[in-house]
Motif scaffolding. Structure first.
Motif, PDB file in Angstrom:
ATOM      1  N   THR A 222       0.793  -1.227   0.000  1.00 26.11           N
ATOM      2  CA  THR A 222       0.000   0.000   0.000  1.00 26.11           C
ATOM      3  C   THR A 222       0.827   1.280   0.000  1.00 26.11           C
ATOM      4  O   THR A 222       0.314   2.339  -0.353  1.00 26.11           O
ATOM      5  CB  THR A 222      -0.920   0.050   1.234  1.00 26.11           C
ATOM      6  OG1 THR A 222      -0.128   0.306   2.400  1.00 26.11           O
ATOM      7  CG2 THR A 222      -1.672  -1.268   1.419  1.00 26.11           C
ATOM      8  N   GLY A 223       2.071   1.199   0.469  1.00 21.21           N
ATOM      9  CA  GLY A 223       2.872   2.407   0.628  1.00 21.21           C
ATOM     10  C   GLY A 223       2.529   3.196   1.875  1.00 21.21           C
ATOM     11  O   GLY A 223       3.122   4.247   2.133  1.00 21.21           O
ATOM     12  N   ALA A 316      -4.473  -1.639  -0.939  1.00 18.85           N
ATOM     13  CA  ALA A 316      -3.720  -1.294  -2.157  1.00 18.85           C
ATOM     14  C   ALA A 316      -4.671  -1.052  -3.322  1.00 18.85           C
ATOM     15  O   ALA A 316      -4.526  -0.064  -4.065  1.00 18.85           O
ATOM     16  CB  ALA A 316      -2.736  -2.413  -2.489  1.00 18.85           C
ATOM     17  N   ARG A 319      -6.352   2.183  -3.355  1.00 19.46           N
ATOM     18  CA  ARG A 319      -5.436   3.280  -3.697  1.00 19.46           C
ATOM     19  C   ARG A 319      -4.990   3.245  -5.154  1.00 19.46           C
ATOM     20  O   ARG A 319      -4.143   4.035  -5.573  1.00 19.46           O
ATOM     21  CB  ARG A 319      -4.202   3.229  -2.771  1.00 19.46           C
ATOM     22  CG  ARG A 319      -4.506   3.727  -1.375  1.00 19.46           C
ATOM     23  CD  ARG A 319      -3.442   3.302  -0.379  1.00 19.46           C
ATOM     24  NE  ARG A 319      -3.643   3.989   0.891  1.00 19.46           N
ATOM     25  CZ  ARG A 319      -4.624   3.722   1.751  1.00 19.46           C
ATOM     26  NH1 ARG A 319      -5.494   2.761   1.464  1.00 19.46           N
ATOM     27  NH2 ARG A 319      -4.759   4.406   2.873  1.00 19.46           N
ATOM     28  N   ILE A 321      -3.312   0.779  -6.577  1.00 21.68           N
ATOM     29  CA  ILE A 321      -2.016   0.118  -6.683  1.00 21.68           C
ATOM     30  C   ILE A 321      -2.241  -1.380  -6.876  1.00 21.68           C
ATOM     31  O   ILE A 321      -2.847  -2.024  -6.016  1.00 21.68           O
ATOM     32  CB  ILE A 321      -1.169   0.332  -5.406  1.00 21.68           C
ATOM     33  CG1 ILE A 321      -0.966   1.814  -5.134  1.00 21.68           C
ATOM     34  CG2 ILE A 321       0.171  -0.389  -5.513  1.00 21.68           C
ATOM     35  CD1 ILE A 321      -0.354   2.099  -3.764  1.00 21.68           C
ATOM     36  N   ARG A 327       4.080  -0.392  -4.312  1.00 27.68           N
ATOM     37  CA  ARG A 327       4.043   1.045  -4.597  1.00 27.68           C
ATOM     38  C   ARG A 327       5.172   1.464  -5.537  1.00 27.68           C
ATOM     39  O   ARG A 327       5.000   2.290  -6.420  1.00 27.68           O
ATOM     40  CB  ARG A 327       4.125   1.825  -3.289  1.00 27.68           C
ATOM     41  CG  ARG A 327       3.992   3.325  -3.496  1.00 27.68           C
ATOM     42  CD  ARG A 327       4.153   4.079  -2.200  1.00 27.68           C
ATOM     43  NE  ARG A 327       4.114   5.518  -2.416  1.00 27.68           N
ATOM     44  CZ  ARG A 327       4.583   6.407  -1.569  1.00 27.68           C
ATOM     45  NH1 ARG A 327       5.136   6.000  -0.437  1.00 27.68           N
ATOM     46  NH2 ARG A 327       4.518   7.691  -1.816  1.00 27.68           N
TER      47      ARG A 327
END
Length: 343
Positions: A222-223, A316, A319, A321, A327
């Motif tokens: 997810t970062g 993720a 978002r 991603i 990410r």
């Protein structure tokens, strides 16, 4: 639409992978006929290191002094190890540069070294003289999920073999049911975390390794900033770094841990900081994210990580991603921590 099918497939593959790994590793360890060691050094990085942290208490139960080292630390410490130390290296893909170097060094210096990997022909598989191959199939992505489940199974069998008996069996149906049970709560929580500014995971004993793996999965996919600490250590200052947009997930594996987590959650809710409990015990609390008490140790560690794998996947995707790309795609290669197997 974000492609989630690759990670979804790997998460679900843990249901057949774990029992297959138990059977294959159990047989291989019989062939190797390892002797009980008084000093065991576990070597790995990333997801492998986290799995080794989970396995450490089970290996200690046999009376051995057990160290868990990343390969860089092992290469520094190796010259002073006792000659009878058993070195166990774990590298799922077999491409971790320093883990390969650690195996080569241990073997060159005459140490007993067992290498566990999922790919027999990987760089580490080609170097290892005594290897245990996990039958998990390829997992050519950064965030390992089925490789982690397989590693937990392999290490559980190793601990049992060194203690002189076979390990615990777990069925494909049991794991598949856990994956199904973990998925809806994970998807629901992901929908509440679109604006989160960070996640903190805590766990004691072997579940500190689970917390480390949980924070790794969240960060990779997810970062979102994520960290992990032993539960008691987290309560010494780390909770001050949380905000109303943060989330802390405390893993509770026994009654004392459950009471401590519930107490912390009750205190922090008054400060508008959210703590949820990943409850592995038979008794509920008002702060449970979910309660999974279907598998006994050591496989409660698998039960604990499945909902976090799902949570990372869902966060993720929300978002934009692709979870399998992470990410920053290709970052491991740019950092030079993996051996490039491409021509």
């Amino acid at each position: 639409m974000v492609d989630q099918s690759i990670i979804d497939g790997f998460i679900r593959a843990q249901a057949p992978v774990v029992p297959a790994t138990i059977a294959a590793v159990r047989q291989r360890l019989r062939e190797l006929a390892l002797l009980r060691a008084s000093h065991i050094v576990l070597v790995g990085s990333g997801t492998s290191l986290n799995a080794l942290m989970v396995a450490k208490p089970a290996l200690e139960a046999g009376g051995a002094f057990v160290e868990v080292l990343n390969p860089g630390a092992f290469l520094q410490r190796e010259p002073v190890l006792g000659r009878k130390a058993l070195v166990v290296a774990l590298s799922q893909t077999g491409t971790s540069e320093t883990t390969v170097a650690a195996v080569r060094r241990a073997q060159d210096n005459g140490r007993t070294c067992v290498t566990i990997t999922a790919e027999a022909d990987s760089p580490i598989g080609q170097v290892a003289t005594a290897k245990v191959v996990m039958p998990i199939g390829p997992e050519p992505v950064g965030p390992k999920t089925k490789g982690y489940g397989g590693s937990l199974a392999a290490l559980a069998e190793l601990a049992a073999a060194l203690a002189g008996h076979a390990g615990q069996d777990v069925t494909e149906l049991e794991i598949a049911a856990l994956i199904d049970a973990a998925t809806p709560p994970a998807l629901a929580l992901a929908a509440e975390l679109d604006e989160t500014d960070g996640l903190l995971f805590t766990g004691e004993g072997r579940h500190f390794g689970t917390a480390l793996e949980a924070s790794l999965k969240l960060a990779e996919m997810t970062g979102v900033p994520a960290a992990a600490f032993p539960t008691e250590e987290a309560m010494h200052g780390r909770l001050h770094g949380l905000t109303g947009r943060s989330l802390c997930v405390m893993i509770a594996a026994d009654a004392a841990e459950r009471r401590l987590a519930a107490h912390a959650a009750g205190v922090m809710v008054s400060l508008d900081v959210r703590i949820l409990i990943l409850n592995l015990t038979a008794e509920p609390t008002p702060f449970d994210w979910l309660r999974l008490d279907r598998l006994a140790a050591p496989y409660d560690a698998l039960a604990a990580i499945l909902p976090v794998q799902r949570l990372a996947q869902a966060m993720a995707a929300r978002r934009g991603i692709p979870p399998h790309l992470m990410r920053f795609p290709g970052l491991s290669k740019k950092l030079g921590i993996k051996i490039d197997r491409l021509p």
